[in-house]
Design a protein around this motif. Structure first.
Motif, mmCIF file in Angstrom:
data_model
loop_
_atom_site.group_PDB
_atom_site.id
_atom_site.type_symbol
_atom_site.label_atom_id
_atom_site.label_comp_id
_atom_site.label_asym_id
_atom_site.label_seq_id
_atom_site.Cartn_x
_atom_site.Cartn_y
_atom_site.Cartn_z
ATOM 1 N N ILE A 216 0.954 -1.147 -0.140
ATOM 2 C CA ILE A 216 -0.071 -0.011 0.001
ATOM 3 C C ILE A 216 0.856 1.179 0.118
ATOM 4 N N LEU A 217 1.937 1.361 0.823
ATOM 5 C CA LEU A 217 2.625 2.599 0.890
ATOM 6 C C LEU A 217 3.515 2.681 -0.479
ATOM 7 N N GLU A 218 3.990 1.723 -0.947
ATOM 8 C CA GLU A 218 4.662 1.569 -2.288
ATOM 9 C C GLU A 218 3.629 2.219 -3.494
ATOM 10 N N GLU A 219 2.447 1.621 -3.585
ATOM 11 C CA GLU A 219 1.593 2.075 -4.320
ATOM 12 C C GLU A 219 1.303 3.537 -4.289
ATOM 13 N N ALA A 220 1.075 3.969 -3.183
ATOM 14 C CA ALA A 220 0.959 5.354 -2.764
ATOM 15 C C ALA A 220 1.905 6.330 -3.170
ATOM 16 N N LEU A 221 3.252 5.897 -3.059
ATOM 17 C CA LEU A 221 4.472 6.666 -3.335
ATOM 18 C C LEU A 221 4.574 6.775 -5.071
ATOM 19 N N ALA A 222 4.253 5.583 -5.704
ATOM 20 C CA ALA A 222 4.164 5.516 -7.086
ATOM 21 C C ALA A 222 3.187 6.250 -7.658
ATOM 22 N N SER A 223 2.101 6.458 -6.950
ATOM 23 C CA SER A 223 0.983 7.043 -7.654
ATOM 24 C C SER A 223 1.379 8.607 -7.946
ATOM 25 N N ALA A 224 2.134 9.135 -6.959
ATOM 26 C CA ALA A 224 2.669 10.559 -7.222
ATOM 27 C C ALA A 224 3.163 10.895 -8.440
ATOM 28 N N GLU A 225 3.871 9.954 -9.053
ATOM 29 C CA GLU A 225 4.605 10.068 -10.146
ATOM 30 C C GLU A 225 5.840 11.398 -9.992
ATOM 31 N N LEU A 226 6.668 10.767 -8.938
ATOM 32 C CA LEU A 226 7.855 11.934 -8.785
ATOM 33 C C LEU A 226 9.248 11.161 -8.820
ATOM 34 N N GLU A 227 9.209 10.383 -9.891
ATOM 35 C CA GLU A 227 10.467 9.830 -10.316
ATOM 36 C C GLU A 227 11.194 8.705 -9.194
ATOM 37 N N THR A 228 10.331 8.269 -8.404
ATOM 38 C CA THR A 228 10.839 7.328 -7.289
ATOM 39 C C THR A 228 11.128 6.084 -7.734
ATOM 40 N N ILE A 229 12.511 5.540 -7.269
ATOM 41 C CA ILE A 229 12.856 4.369 -7.618
ATOM 42 C C ILE A 229 12.710 3.477 -6.490
ATOM 43 N N PHE A 230 12.062 2.238 -6.580
ATOM 44 C CA PHE A 230 11.721 1.289 -5.687
ATOM 45 C C PHE A 230 12.810 -0.046 -5.858
ATOM 46 N N ILE B 68 5.273 12.698 0.150
ATOM 47 C CA ILE B 68 4.902 13.399 -1.236
ATOM 48 C C ILE B 68 5.071 14.738 -1.066
ATOM 49 N N ALA B 69 4.424 15.309 0.219
ATOM 50 C CA ALA B 69 4.447 16.596 0.151
ATOM 51 C C ALA B 69 5.580 17.277 0.501
ATOM 52 N N GLN B 70 6.733 16.760 1.015
ATOM 53 C CA GLN B 70 7.956 17.068 1.221
ATOM 54 C C GLN B 70 8.705 17.243 -0.030
ATOM 55 N N ARG B 71 8.432 16.099 -0.705
ATOM 56 C CA ARG B 71 9.316 15.769 -1.997
ATOM 57 C C ARG B 71 8.898 16.838 -2.963
ATOM 58 N N ARG B 72 7.606 17.092 -3.040
ATOM 59 C CA ARG B 72 7.294 18.166 -3.952
ATOM 60 C C ARG B 72 7.606 19.517 -3.619
ATOM 61 N N ARG B 73 7.691 19.948 -2.399
ATOM 62 C CA ARG B 73 8.269 21.020 -1.881
ATOM 63 C C ARG B 73 9.883 21.168 -2.153
ATOM 64 N N GLN B 74 10.705 20.055 -2.080
ATOM 65 C CA GLN B 74 11.960 19.898 -2.356
ATOM 66 C C GLN B 74 12.147 20.235 -3.884
ATOM 67 N N ARG B 75 11.330 19.379 -4.710
ATOM 68 C CA ARG B 75 11.556 19.820 -6.213
ATOM 69 C C ARG B 75 11.363 21.186 -6.746
ATOM 70 N N ALA B 76 10.156 21.765 -5.938
ATOM 71 C CA ALA B 76 10.075 23.121 -6.564
ATOM 72 C C ALA B 76 11.233 24.042 -6.108
ATOM 73 N N ARG B 77 11.634 23.807 -4.745
ATOM 74 C CA ARG B 77 13.028 24.814 -4.276
ATOM 75 C C ARG B 77 14.121 24.421 -5.247
ATOM 76 N N ALA B 78 14.296 23.249 -6.004
ATOM 77 C CA ALA B 78 15.478 22.810 -6.902
ATOM 78 C C ALA B 78 15.101 23.457 -8.234
ATOM 79 N N ALA B 79 13.870 23.616 -8.539
ATOM 80 C CA ALA B 79 13.540 24.048 -10.066
ATOM 81 C C ALA B 79 14.114 25.387 -10.229
#
Length: 348
Positions: free
Chosen positions: A236-250, A337-348
């Motif tokens: 369930i955890l991995e499916e939730a992270l994958a659904s965010a489509e944030l280039e995550t490697i499992f 996911i929220a933290q990851r999106r913030r990190q990506r926005a700062r890096a953009a």
């Protein structure tokens, strides 16, 4: 205040109530297990009961079990001076004793040309990837797999196996070496000849009592399918992270893994930063195996599997346990996911 969520079970499992109760009871044992009077015999009884509990959980005979201060000492006892071969993905406690390096493929599988001269982990503490153990293997590190998936020393074919109490909800500072009868090793600690001459020194009776109780409880959980529920939560955890489509490697997702372990790589986001961000948000996770310095370092496991140095430094390990709930993993996924999106926005 929102409660903290512990998702670092591969580093250490919370102390089980059964272990705590056994330890408290053992504190009242006055005698030395090596003494022949009534008090000594009572202490010996506690020691041997725990030995039987650990043996039963490990699928070994009681006579096979040698108690140590932990899996690290058990590794020294099993591997020291033997010139064994092992892979870069092995835990440092084993790898530091090996003289030759075994190949690892991109899926974390280990090639073992001569099992009689090799040490091979049953499951990796970072990726959770489980190995198929060859017959007549010299040593297997069963520390992470013990209690999480079926394993019996008797049918494993290994000559020696390492386990640790605190990985199954026992106390820290206690472990065991399962040693097949007739296997010759050199004692690392000499003295009074305790533990069948394999490991001298008065046994840590309180810790060993806790280990026995924890091992028995862990075996019961495994038989009752508790870890199947944990595997479902991991999915369930991995499916939730994958659904965010944030280039995550499992890492190891297509391999046979422990039911509780998920190692993810987030390109452009350092593992150390992820750990700190999630800690501040109320989640205990790690960037890989816990090390004595407490510092986050590039994963040699991922490097051995062919990941780049950058990717090896961008890993986060989430390891669940029997106490983990679906709400825990859902909250973690949403927060990460929220933290990851913030990190990506700062890096953009």
């Amino acid at each position: 205040m929102t409660r903290r969520v512990y998702l670092d079970w591969n580093a250490t499992a919370p102390l089980r109530p059964e272990a705590r109760a056994a330890m408290i009871a053992a504190m009242d044992a006055v005698g030395n297990p090596s003494s022949v009077h009534a008090e000594g015999r009572a202490a010996k009884g506690i020691l041997e009961r725990a030995r039987g509990q650990v043996a039963a959980a490990l699928g070994a005979a009681s006579a096979d079990i040698v108690f140590t201060s932990g899996a690290t000492e058990a590794a020294a006892l099993a591997c020291g001076g033997r010139g064994l071969a092992c892979a870069e993905v092995e835990h440092d406690a084993v790898r530091s004793w090996c003289d030759q390096t075994l190949a690892v493929d991109g899926a974390g599988r280990i090639a073992v040309p001569d099992p009689a001269c090799a040490a091979v982990q049953l499951a990796n503490s970072e990726t959770g990837i489980v190995q198929d153990l060859p017959d007549a293997l010299a040593v297997t590190d069963a520390t992470q797999a013990f209690g999480k998936q079926p394993f019996a020393f008797d049918w494993s074919g290994a000559q020696a196996a390492l386990v640790s109490a605190h990985k199954v909800g026992g106390p820290k500072g206690v472990g065991a070496l399962a040693l097949r009868q007739g296997t010759e090793i050199e004692a690392q600690i000499r003295g009074g000849g305790q533990e069948m001459g394999r490991r001298s020194g008065t046994e840590n009776l309180i810790g060993i009592a806790g280990f026995g109780a924890a091992a028995e409880a862990a075996a019961r959980e495994l038989a009752n399918g508790v870890w199947d529920r944990v595997a479902n939560l991991r999915n369930i955890l991995e499916e939730a992270l994958a659904s965010a489509e944030l280039e995550t490697i499992f890492v190891g997702k297509e391999s046979h893994r422990l039911p509780n372990t998920s190692l993810i790589v987030a390109p452009g986001w350092k593992g150390e930063t992820q750990v700190m961000a999630m800690d501040l948000a109320g989640f205990a996770v790690s960037a890989g195996s816990a090390c004595s310095s407490g510092k986050v370092r590039e994963s040699n496991v991922l490097r051995a599997m062919g990941y780049t140095p950058e990717q090896a430094g961008q890993a986060l390990r989430i390891s669940l346990g029997p106490d983990t709930t679906q709400d825990d993993v859902t909250r973690f996924a949403e927060t990460w996911i929220a933290q990851r999106r913030r990190q990506r926005a700062r890096a953009a």
